[in-house]
Write an enzyme that holds these catalytic residues in place. Structure first.
Site, PDB file in Angstrom:
ATOM      1  N   GLU A 322      31.598  34.413  49.366  1.00 42.80           N
ATOM      2  CA  GLU A 322      32.905  34.738  48.789  1.00 42.80           C
ATOM      3  C   GLU A 322      33.413  36.149  49.068  1.00 42.80           C
ATOM      4  O   GLU A 322      33.718  36.911  48.156  1.00 42.80           O
ATOM      5  CB  GLU A 322      32.858  34.516  47.265  1.00 42.80           C
ATOM      6  CG  GLU A 322      32.585  33.095  46.898  1.00 42.80           C
ATOM      7  CD  GLU A 322      32.631  32.874  45.405  1.00 42.80           C
ATOM      8  OE1 GLU A 322      33.309  31.946  44.975  1.00 42.80           O
ATOM      9  OE2 GLU A 322      31.975  33.637  44.660  1.00 42.80           O
TER      10      GLU A 322
HETATM   11  C1  ACM Z   1      28.289  31.165  44.687  1.00 34.71           C
HETATM   12  O1  ACM Z   1      28.378  30.351  43.764  1.00 34.71           O
HETATM   13  N1  ACM Z   1      29.293  31.969  44.961  1.00 34.71           N
HETATM   14  C2  ACM Z   1      27.113  31.253  45.526  1.00 34.71           C
END
Ligand code: ACM
Length: 696
Positions: A322
């Site tokens: 992310e």
């Molecule tokens: C995650 O849940 N961003 C690994």
């Protein structure tokens, strides 16, 4: 996670209720074991477990195995209340004789032999294992076998041959969003040992906190943790504690995103201008390390080196999830670098970063684990991919020659039922079509306890007992997948886990007591009746429906924090409805049971309302309490209609289904779990329903 939360992939799961194949059912005696062993054959009679019970080691022994024998005896004494001699015996004439052939590896490795054979007869028990690890697993199996019997405590005679299906069976705990104190980590490691999990993945850094003492860069924890961090000595102790229980510890330092807390003390690592503060909210944020800055790699070289010396495991998790790229887009120096280097986009820039970090990890003698974002063309093959966005990426990784572990489907924070997690198999979906060689690359999986809505107080109840079902998925043969059998054993194991000091059952009661204040016993019982039937909303709905944006200072003292993530009472009610309907409503015992519960529900709100007026925290569930009454009344009306023996009129059906629609809408982030089961009763009572002409 807040409103937009950690992103989610499609993660579509087919919830298959597959039958437990007859073969397995036939060969497996009904044992309260979780995970179920690879094979078990019943013998004759049972072995008494009384205060003369003793354990002896023959063959290979070592301090770790001896300590595990002592812990076994202590645990057995707790479970039975017997005054046992708590030291393993010196003679081989003990009740349980343990023979390990040789030591396990000094630093536990993926794929070591964990097998054991446990033979219990009416006169004694023998546990034989090639390694210390197998012997330790066998001891846990024995503990689960001991139960009350008419003549005293006893273990059924049985021969068990057991080994894990997957070598990597992990639990990840996020200690960063909410700090989780070490005593709580330790008791969860005890729980992992009981269900034969062997990897503790420790998520140690985040936007909200850098949780490890760094002697090299003390500003990391001094400025990035609100003084909530683990010292290096504490971590070493924890690693030794886990090793004693056959559990590896894999640290995760999430980078280049999820790293705001690093930048409070070290803004020079970031891609933006700063200054930075510890993040207080949940979600995906802009700050990210600067992949174009050589000083970043020098810093990471030193930090990874320092951490690699503390964490002995071969694997080192670098996160990688992310990164939204906004700081990269906004930084002219980074844009210029990309142009000169021919780096086309942010994904490629992250690949460049991951490649550099991977070299540092290798230099310090470790192999990288990363979330599936790190799987981009050209990353070295010794990396392990942790698949969270979807199961497909696991299969794709395996096809390309990478090893992987599955976490998609095992996110404990999403509030799924144990059965739903249990139905997720690392070898299903695209993975089912892999070649044998490719399948070998799927090492197992990890459940994940992300900690946005988790406090030290309720974390056990967010992990257990559901984590035991995931542990079984990763240990037991693939054919072991009957949810009814799983739940029967889970209930038993859940109670047993409390003997380890886990608070997944008791914490809920304590928290309800706090929010009920000076309630009368009758009022408190009414609150518990309601609490037993509700669950927090699922997936990422909690963050999306929060009345005010939550932060890590938001109190977690509400009903939604106190109730378990899976309602046992709701599940049992549903089972009883199914049983009643399967008998075409000719089941007087089930009918009486349903009537009794529905009556209690209908009358519950009148008892609870005065308490709701006195407690702001109970008042929050006043509407749900009214819904429970409406649900009870609707269910009773359905039973009346069924008893009449003719289809209930359409207008009746419409009125009751409208009530159900209302009840099914979540209120204050809570779901009333028996609503769909009551709807089944209503439908059964109407034209074309199962029981509309039940009593001709
Ligand atoms: C995650 O849940 N961003 C690994």
């Amino acid at each position: 996670m807040a409103q937009n939360a950690r992103l989610r992939g499609p993660g579509i799961l087919v919830f298959c209720v597959l039958m437990y194949p007859a073969m397995i059912t036939a060969q497996q005696p009904a044992l309260h074991l979780m995970p179920l062993p690879a094979s078990a054959q019943s013998g004759a009679g049972s072995l008494e477990v009384d205060s003369s019970f003793s354990v002896a080691f023959v063959g290979h022994t070592e301090p770790r195995l001896e300590r595990s024998g002592e812990r076994f005896l202590l645990q057995l004494a707790r479970q039975t209340g017997l005054a046992l001699a708590l030291k393993p015996a010196k003679t081989a004439r003990a009740t349980l004789v343990i023979q390990a052939d040789h030591a396990s590896k000094e630093i536990q490795e993926v794929g070591e032999d964990e097998s054991y054979v446990l033979e219990v007869t009416a006169t004694g028990a023998k546990l034989i294992a090639p390694t210390t690890l197998g012997a330790m697993h066998g001891l846990q199996t024995f503990l689960q076998l001991v139960d009350v019997s008419p003549g005293g405590f006893a273990t059924p005679a049985v021969t068990i041959h057991d080994q894990p299906r997957f070598p990597w069976r992990g639990l990840m705990i996020d200690s960063a969003r909410h700090f989780i104190p070490l005593d709580i980590i330790r008791r969860n490691i005890d729980g992992m040992e009981a269900v034969k999990m062997n990897v503790f993945h420790w998520h140690l850094s985040e936007n909200q906190g850098f949780r490890v003492e760094s002697k090299k860069f003390p500003k990391l924890h001094e400025l990035g943790s609100d003084a909530l961090y683990y010292t290096q000595d504490e971590i070493r102790d924890l690693i030794a504690y886990a090793r004693d229980r056959g559990i590896r510890v894999v640290p995760e330092f999430d980078m280049p995103g999820h790293s705001t807390a690093w930048f409070v003390g070290h803004p020079e690592l970031a891609s933006g201008k700063g200054p930075y503060e510890i993040e207080r909210k949940w979600g995906v944020f802009d700050p990210a390390m600067d992949p174009t800055n050589e000083k970043v790699y020098k810093f990471l070289d030193d930090l990874i080196g320092e951490m690699a010396r503390i964490f002995p495991d071969h694997y080192f998790h670098i996160g990688g999830d992310e990164v939204n790229g906004k700081e990269w887009d906004a930084n002219p120096k980074i844009q210029a670098f990309m142009k000169v280097q021919g780096i086309k986009n942010n994904e490629a820039l992250q690949a460049y970063f991951s490649g550099r970090v991977q070299k540092l990890v290798t230099k310090h003698g470790k192999a990288v684990v990363g979330w599936d974002e790190v799987l981009v063309p050209g990353v070295p093959k010794d990396i392990v991919i942790q698949s969270w966005r979807g199961q497909a990426s696991l299969a794709q990784a395996a096809k390309q020659g990478y090893r992987g572990i599955l976490s998609n489907g095992y996110y404990l924070d999403l509030g799924w039922s144990a059965a739903r997690h249990y139905a997720v198999d690392p070898m299903s979906g695209e993975a089912a079509n892999l070649s044998a060689e490719e399948k070998q690359r799927i090492l197992g999986g990890e459940s994940c306890m992300w900690a946005e809505y988790v406090s030290p107080e309720n974390v056990d109840s967010r992990i257990w007992p559901r984590n035991a079902a995931i542990a079984e998925r990763l240990w037991s043969p693939q054919e072991v997948r009957d949810p009814a059998s799983m739940y029967a054993r889970l209930d038993f194991v859940s109670a047993r886990l409390e003997w380890l000091g886990l608070t997944h059952r008791t914490a809920s009661r304590h928290m309800l007591q706090r929010l009920a204040g000076s309630s009368s016993p009758v009022e408190f019982a009414a609150l518990r009746t309601l609490a037993d039937l509700i669950e927090p909303v699922k997936d990422y709905t909690r963050g999306q429906t929060a009345p005010a944006e939550p932060t890590n200072a938001t109190p977690m003292n509400r009903v939604v924090d106190a109730v378990p993530l899976e309602s046992d009472a709701g599940r049992r009610f549903n089972d009883m409805v199914d049983q009643f309907l399967a008998a075409a409503c000719h089941d007087p015992a089930a009918e009486a049971g349903l009537r009794a519960q529905l009556t209690t529900w209908r009358d519950n709100d009148a008892i609870l309302q005065p308490l709701a007026q006195r407690s702001f925290l109970v008042k929050e569930v006043a509407a749900t309490s009214q819904d429970l009454s409406a649900l009870g009344a609707a269910g009773l009306a359905a039973l009346e209609a069924i008893a009449k023996g003719q289809p209930a009129p359409d207008a009746w059906k419409a009125r009751h289904l409208a009530i159900l629609e209302q009840v099914k809408k979540p209120k204050t982030q809570l779901l009333l779990i028996p609503a769909p089961a009551v709807q089944k009763l209503i439908e059964a009572a109407t034209a074309g329903g199962t029981c509309s002409a039940a009593k001709p």
